[in-house]
Design a protein around this motif. Structure first.
Motif, short mmCIF file in Angstrom:
data_model
loop_
_atom_site.label_atom_id
_atom_site.label_comp_id
_atom_site.label_asym_id
_atom_site.label_seq_id
_atom_site.Cartn_x
_atom_site.Cartn_y
_atom_site.Cartn_z
N MET A 1 0.85 -1.21 0.00
CA MET A 1 0.00 0.00 0.00
C MET A 1 0.88 1.25 0.00
SD MET A 1 -2.79 1.26 2.83
CE MET A 1 -3.87 -0.12 2.49
N ASP A 2 0.50 2.19 -0.85
CA ASP A 2 1.24 3.45 -0.92
C ASP A 2 0.84 4.34 0.25
OD1 ASP A 2 2.57 5.72 -1.62
OD2 ASP A 2 1.29 6.23 -3.33
N VAL A 3 1.83 4.69 1.10
CA VAL A 3 1.53 5.52 2.26
C VAL A 3 1.97 6.97 2.04
CG1 VAL A 3 1.68 3.58 3.85
CG2 VAL A 3 3.73 4.93 3.41
N SER A 4 2.22 7.33 0.78
CA SER A 4 2.63 8.70 0.49
C SER A 4 1.55 9.67 0.92
CB SER A 4 2.90 8.87 -1.00
OG SER A 4 3.15 10.22 -1.30
N LEU A 5 1.97 10.74 1.61
CA LEU A 5 1.04 11.75 2.08
C LEU A 5 0.97 12.94 1.13
CD1 LEU A 5 1.95 11.83 5.89
CD2 LEU A 5 0.38 10.32 4.67
N PRO A 7 0.04 14.61 -2.42
CA PRO A 7 -0.74 14.40 -3.64
C PRO A 7 0.15 14.44 -4.88
CG PRO A 7 -1.79 16.03 -2.22
CD PRO A 7 -0.43 15.77 -1.64
N ALA A 8 -0.23 13.66 -5.88
CA ALA A 8 0.58 13.56 -7.09
C ALA A 8 -0.01 14.35 -8.25
CB ALA A 8 0.72 12.09 -7.50
N ASP A 9 -0.95 15.26 -7.98
CA ASP A 9 -1.57 16.07 -9.03
C ASP A 9 -0.54 16.91 -9.77
OD1 ASP A 9 -4.07 15.18 -8.39
OD2 ASP A 9 -4.67 16.98 -7.29
N THR A 10 -0.81 17.13 -11.05
CA THR A 10 -0.08 18.13 -11.80
C THR A 10 -0.90 19.40 -11.85
OG1 THR A 10 -1.07 17.61 -13.94
CG2 THR A 10 0.84 16.29 -13.27
N THR A 11 -0.30 20.48 -12.33
CA THR A 11 -1.05 21.73 -12.45
C THR A 11 -2.21 21.59 -13.41
OG1 THR A 11 -0.79 24.11 -12.80
CG2 THR A 11 0.43 22.66 -14.29
N GLU A 12 -2.07 20.72 -14.43
CA GLU A 12 -3.17 20.49 -15.37
C GLU A 12 -4.32 19.77 -14.70
OE1 GLU A 12 -3.54 21.80 -18.35
OE2 GLU A 12 -1.67 22.85 -17.89
N ASP A 13 -4.02 18.84 -13.78
CA ASP A 13 -5.08 18.17 -13.02
C ASP A 13 -5.90 19.19 -12.25
OD1 ASP A 13 -4.23 15.63 -13.85
OD2 ASP A 13 -2.82 15.47 -12.17
N VAL A 14 -5.21 20.13 -11.62
CA VAL A 14 -5.89 21.15 -10.83
C VAL A 14 -6.74 22.03 -11.74
CG1 VAL A 14 -5.55 23.14 -9.33
CG2 VAL A 14 -4.14 21.10 -9.04
N ARG A 15 -6.20 22.38 -12.89
CA ARG A 15 -6.95 23.25 -13.83
C ARG A 15 -8.22 22.55 -14.30
NH1 ARG A 15 -3.07 24.55 -17.03
NH2 ARG A 15 -2.76 26.68 -16.28
N ARG A 16 -8.11 21.28 -14.66
CA ARG A 16 -9.28 20.54 -15.14
C ARG A 16 -10.33 20.39 -14.04
NH1 ARG A 16 -5.38 17.46 -17.99
NH2 ARG A 16 -5.22 16.00 -16.25
N ARG A 17 -9.88 20.10 -12.83
CA ARG A 17 -10.82 19.90 -11.73
C ARG A 17 -11.60 21.18 -11.43
NH1 ARG A 17 -7.40 18.78 -7.95
NH2 ARG A 17 -7.18 16.62 -8.57
N ARG A 54 -8.05 12.29 1.83
CA ARG A 54 -7.96 11.58 0.55
C ARG A 54 -9.29 10.94 0.17
NH1 ARG A 54 -4.03 10.56 -2.86
NH2 ARG A 54 -2.43 11.35 -1.43
N GLU A 55 -9.99 10.39 1.15
CA GLU A 55 -11.31 9.83 0.88
C GLU A 55 -12.26 10.92 0.40
OE1 GLU A 55 -12.59 6.58 1.34
OE2 GLU A 55 -10.57 5.79 1.73
N PRO A 61 -15.15 17.07 -5.87
CA PRO A 61 -14.17 17.80 -6.70
C PRO A 61 -13.43 18.87 -5.90
CG PRO A 61 -16.37 18.63 -7.13
CD PRO A 61 -16.55 17.47 -6.18
N VAL A 62 -12.57 18.44 -5.00
CA VAL A 62 -11.80 19.36 -4.18
C VAL A 62 -10.32 19.18 -4.46
CG1 VAL A 62 -13.55 19.34 -2.35
CG2 VAL A 62 -11.64 17.72 -2.24
N HIS A 63 -9.55 20.20 -4.16
CA HIS A 63 -8.11 20.14 -4.34
C HIS A 63 -7.47 19.64 -3.05
CE1 HIS A 63 -8.72 22.22 -8.05
NE2 HIS A 63 -9.11 23.34 -7.46
N LEU A 64 -6.79 18.51 -3.12
CA LEU A 64 -6.14 17.92 -1.95
C LEU A 64 -4.74 18.50 -1.80
CD1 LEU A 64 -6.13 15.84 0.35
CD2 LEU A 64 -5.34 14.15 -1.32
N LEU A 65 -4.46 19.09 -0.63
CA LEU A 65 -3.16 19.69 -0.35
C LEU A 65 -2.30 18.74 0.48
CD1 LEU A 65 -4.38 23.26 0.67
CD2 LEU A 65 -3.55 22.51 -1.57
#
Length: 254
Positions: A1-5, A7-17, A54-55, A61-65
């Motif tokens: 299981m990935d326990v990374s805290l 987020p792996a979003d790119t700036t384009e992910d944020v723009r689309r969301r 994360r859940e 449609p929120v931006h996870l920091l």
């Protein structure tokens, strides 16, 4: 299981969301780095806050920091490993994050708090909303209570104060590799903690545990998170409405 805290979003992910949304909402997990007995990690509150956030981000449609990983844990200072920052510093960090988000067009911020000792977060929200900014603190006690009932958590919120049934269940579900043996026999109850702020946790527990972790299970952890995700919908509606209104009080939860 990935326990990374992080987020792996790119700036384009944020723009689309954010495209097409009348108001964008960001979610900031706030945790701590403090003792949680001999079987849960120092980062427990951060892991819990991130699990909730994360859940939420998977459902809305929120931006996870990325999380704030050190909070106000001064009451745990008697245990090795605990690290704190001042309430003034935490206040400033959250305000700076909120201001930066507003400059980039994200008007609303939800603080997902994993540590009860981060009292100052309530003041940040009070002050921000008084200025007309959109901010909320999640989960409220009522959200935890609804989730507790849904999950069949036996321990009350008063008794389940630290490293108990709720926190252990969430970690058993999301990060079982972080839970060490011993929680099954670590129950300790200290419901009368009226001098906690004056005396610290060590006046009430030798182990650092206050609660009933022996009752924890991964299934309860899964249902706790599902219940909190359901409760979060009301926060999204409130923060993205044209005018912020207070919902009626005293009604039954559906």
């Amino acid at each position: 299981m990935d326990v990374s805290l992080v987020p792996a979003d790119t700036t384009e992910d944020v723009r689309r969301r954010g495209a097409g949304l009348a108001r964008q909402v960001a979610v900031l997990p706030v945790g701590s780095f403090e003792q949680h007995g001999p079987y849960l990690p120092l980062a427990t509150d951060t892991l819990v806050a991130c699990a909730i956030a994360r859940e939420i981000a998977d459902a809305y449609p929120v931006h996870l920091l990325p999380p704030v990983t050190i909070g106000c844990s001064h009451e745990h200072a008697d245990w090795p490993g605990t690290v704190s920052i001042s309430s003034v510093t935490l206040h400033a960090v959250v305000q700076d994050v909120a201001a930066s988000l507003r400059r980039s067009g994200v008007e609303a911020l939800v603080l997902v708090n994993g540590h009860g000792g981060n009292y100052v977060l309530g003041n940040v929200v009070q002050e921000s909303t008084a200025r007309g900014e959109r901010m909320a603190l999640f989960p409220a006690a009522e959200d935890w209570e609804a989730a507790r009932q849904r999950a069949g958590v036996a321990t009350s919120l008063l008794t389940d104060m630290h490293a108990g049934e709720i926190e252990t269940s969430i970690l058993l579900h999301k990060h079982p590799e972080c839970v060490r043996p011993g929680y099954e026999a670590a129950d300790f109850v200290a419901d009368d903690r009226r001098h906690l702020l004056s005396l610290g946790m060590s006046a009430y527990t030798d182990s650092g545990v206050i609660g009933r972790p022996s009752l924890a299970s991964a299934e309860k952890g899964r249902e706790l998170l599902a219940g909190l995700v359901e409760s979060f919908g009301e926060y999204v509606a409130l923060l993205t409405s044209v005018t912020v209104t207070v919902p009626p009080q005293g009604g039954e939860r559906g």
